[in-house]
Motif scaffolding. Sequence first.
Motif, short mmCIF file in Angstrom:
data_model
loop_
_atom_site.label_atom_id
_atom_site.label_comp_id
_atom_site.label_asym_id
_atom_site.label_seq_id
_atom_site.Cartn_x
_atom_site.Cartn_y
_atom_site.Cartn_z
N LYS A 37 0.82 -1.22 0.00
CA LYS A 37 0.00 0.00 0.00
C LYS A 37 0.86 1.27 0.00
CE LYS A 37 -4.16 -2.04 1.88
NZ LYS A 37 -5.09 -2.16 3.00
N GLU A 38 2.13 1.14 -0.32
CA GLU A 38 3.04 2.29 -0.31
C GLU A 38 2.59 3.28 -1.39
OE1 GLU A 38 5.77 4.76 0.96
OE2 GLU A 38 5.44 4.52 -1.18
N SER A 39 2.04 4.42 -0.97
CA SER A 39 1.37 5.31 -1.92
C SER A 39 2.33 5.91 -2.95
CB SER A 39 0.62 6.43 -1.18
OG SER A 39 1.54 7.20 -0.43
N THR A 41 -5.72 5.08 -8.28
CA THR A 41 -6.88 5.09 -7.37
C THR A 41 -6.46 4.56 -6.00
OG1 THR A 41 -8.40 4.82 -9.23
CG2 THR A 41 -9.26 4.24 -7.06
N GLN A 42 -5.63 3.51 -5.99
CA GLN A 42 -5.11 2.97 -4.72
C GLN A 42 -4.23 4.01 -4.02
OE1 GLN A 42 -3.91 -0.95 -6.87
NE2 GLN A 42 -3.70 -1.38 -4.70
N ALA A 43 -3.40 4.70 -4.82
CA ALA A 43 -2.51 5.73 -4.25
C ALA A 43 -3.34 6.85 -3.64
CB ALA A 43 -1.58 6.27 -5.32
N ARG A 44 -4.41 7.24 -4.34
CA ARG A 44 -5.26 8.33 -3.83
C ARG A 44 -5.97 7.93 -2.54
NH1 ARG A 44 -10.48 11.25 -6.60
NH2 ARG A 44 -11.21 9.11 -6.62
N ALA A 45 -6.37 6.66 -2.45
CA ALA A 45 -7.03 6.18 -1.22
C ALA A 45 -6.09 6.33 -0.02
CB ALA A 45 -7.45 4.73 -1.39
N ALA A 46 -4.79 6.09 -0.27
CA ALA A 46 -3.80 6.20 0.82
C ALA A 46 -3.46 7.66 1.12
CB ALA A 46 -2.54 5.43 0.44
N GLU A 47 -3.56 8.50 0.10
CA GLU A 47 -3.17 9.92 0.25
C GLU A 47 -4.18 10.82 -0.46
OE1 GLU A 47 0.96 11.89 -0.17
OE2 GLU A 47 1.24 9.81 -0.72
N PRO A 48 -5.37 10.97 0.12
CA PRO A 48 -6.45 11.67 -0.59
C PRO A 48 -6.15 13.13 -0.93
CG PRO A 48 -7.20 10.77 1.54
CD PRO A 48 -5.77 10.46 1.43
N GLY A 49 -5.24 13.76 -0.20
CA GLY A 49 -4.99 15.18 -0.44
C GLY A 49 -3.85 15.46 -1.40
N ASN A 50 -3.26 14.41 -2.00
CA ASN A 50 -2.08 14.60 -2.85
C ASN A 50 -2.52 15.04 -4.26
OD1 ASN A 50 0.09 14.09 -4.70
ND2 ASN A 50 1.08 12.86 -3.12
N ALA A 51 -2.24 16.31 -4.58
CA ALA A 51 -2.69 16.88 -5.86
C ALA A 51 -2.02 16.20 -7.05
CB ALA A 51 -2.40 18.38 -5.89
N GLU A 52 -0.74 15.84 -6.92
CA GLU A 52 -0.02 15.23 -8.05
C GLU A 52 -0.66 13.89 -8.43
OE1 GLU A 52 2.28 16.63 -10.02
OE2 GLU A 52 1.87 18.39 -8.80
N ILE A 53 -1.07 13.11 -7.41
CA ILE A 53 -1.74 11.83 -7.69
C ILE A 53 -3.03 12.09 -8.46
CG2 ILE A 53 -2.95 9.84 -6.66
CD1 ILE A 53 -0.90 9.96 -4.34
N MET A 54 -3.78 13.10 -8.02
CA MET A 54 -5.08 13.39 -8.66
C MET A 54 -4.89 13.91 -10.09
SD MET A 54 -7.18 14.86 -5.40
CE MET A 54 -8.77 15.04 -6.20
N ILE A 55 -3.84 14.70 -10.30
CA ILE A 55 -3.57 15.19 -11.66
C ILE A 55 -3.28 14.01 -12.59
CG2 ILE A 55 -1.88 16.46 -13.07
CD1 ILE A 55 -1.69 18.47 -10.68
N ASN A 56 -2.45 13.09 -12.11
CA ASN A 56 -2.13 11.90 -12.93
C ASN A 56 -3.34 11.01 -13.13
OD1 ASN A 56 0.64 12.06 -13.79
ND2 ASN A 56 1.24 11.86 -11.67
N LEU A 57 -4.18 10.89 -12.08
CA LEU A 57 -5.39 10.07 -12.19
C LEU A 57 -6.34 10.68 -13.23
CD1 LEU A 57 -7.08 7.66 -11.26
CD2 LEU A 57 -7.90 9.04 -9.34
N GLY A 58 -6.48 12.00 -13.19
CA GLY A 58 -7.31 12.68 -14.19
C GLY A 58 -6.78 12.44 -15.60
N ALA A 59 -5.45 12.54 -15.75
CA ALA A 59 -4.83 12.31 -17.07
C ALA A 59 -5.06 10.87 -17.53
CB ALA A 59 -3.34 12.63 -17.00
N ALA A 60 -5.03 9.92 -16.58
CA ALA A 60 -5.24 8.51 -16.93
C ALA A 60 -6.68 8.28 -17.42
CB ALA A 60 -4.94 7.62 -15.73
N TYR A 61 -7.64 8.90 -16.75
CA TYR A 61 -9.05 8.78 -17.19
C TYR A 61 -9.22 9.40 -18.58
CZ TYR A 61 -11.22 6.79 -13.02
OH TYR A 61 -11.60 5.92 -12.02
#
Length: 203
Positions: free
Chosen positions: A38-40, A64-84
Amino acid sequence: AKRKKLQAALESAVRCFQAGDLDAAATHCNTVLEAAPKESNALHVLGAVRLRQNDPKTAIRLLTQARAAEPGNAEIMINLGAAYRADDQADKAAEILQDTVRRVPKNPSARMNFGNALVAAGREPEAAQAYRQVLALVPGHIGAQTELARTLDTIGDTDGALAEYVKLDALAPDNPQTLNAIGALHAAQNRLETAEEYFRRAL
């Protein structure tokens, strides 16, 4: 000692990713995830690797797993948005990136990605606004300037597009695509001599 080893593997993964050695980055991430599933940070880097390798579905799962571990991390969300967006789920991408922009309003990368997702979702007027906000944060941002001009052109705002393309020409002079676009917009408004001037400069 184990923590140190994992930290070293993670640092190697980031270095390899930044150097463009995606396979090596993935190997280091997997080393970390075998010991700490679970290492984010490892999930995030591996997700970014898979996105670059054109495997958006795997990227979405990991990020999505990374975001669950670190919901406030903007970089994860930017990459997740790009992936979608890469997975042709533009509305979902826009939703995630809108949330990201709300959390980090001064992050130009979040706003730029939000604009790109809106274009992919066919929401050009909102995208133009997002690109303008990037330019307010980072005046002279070439990517945002380019996309703003293109987006205004797409929605038929000829005068607006022309003004933005002229700004782009000042920022990055003599780009044939920009010059041809300016020429085409002048031609559409029947200013043929001016259009010809730009077409000639593009050659």
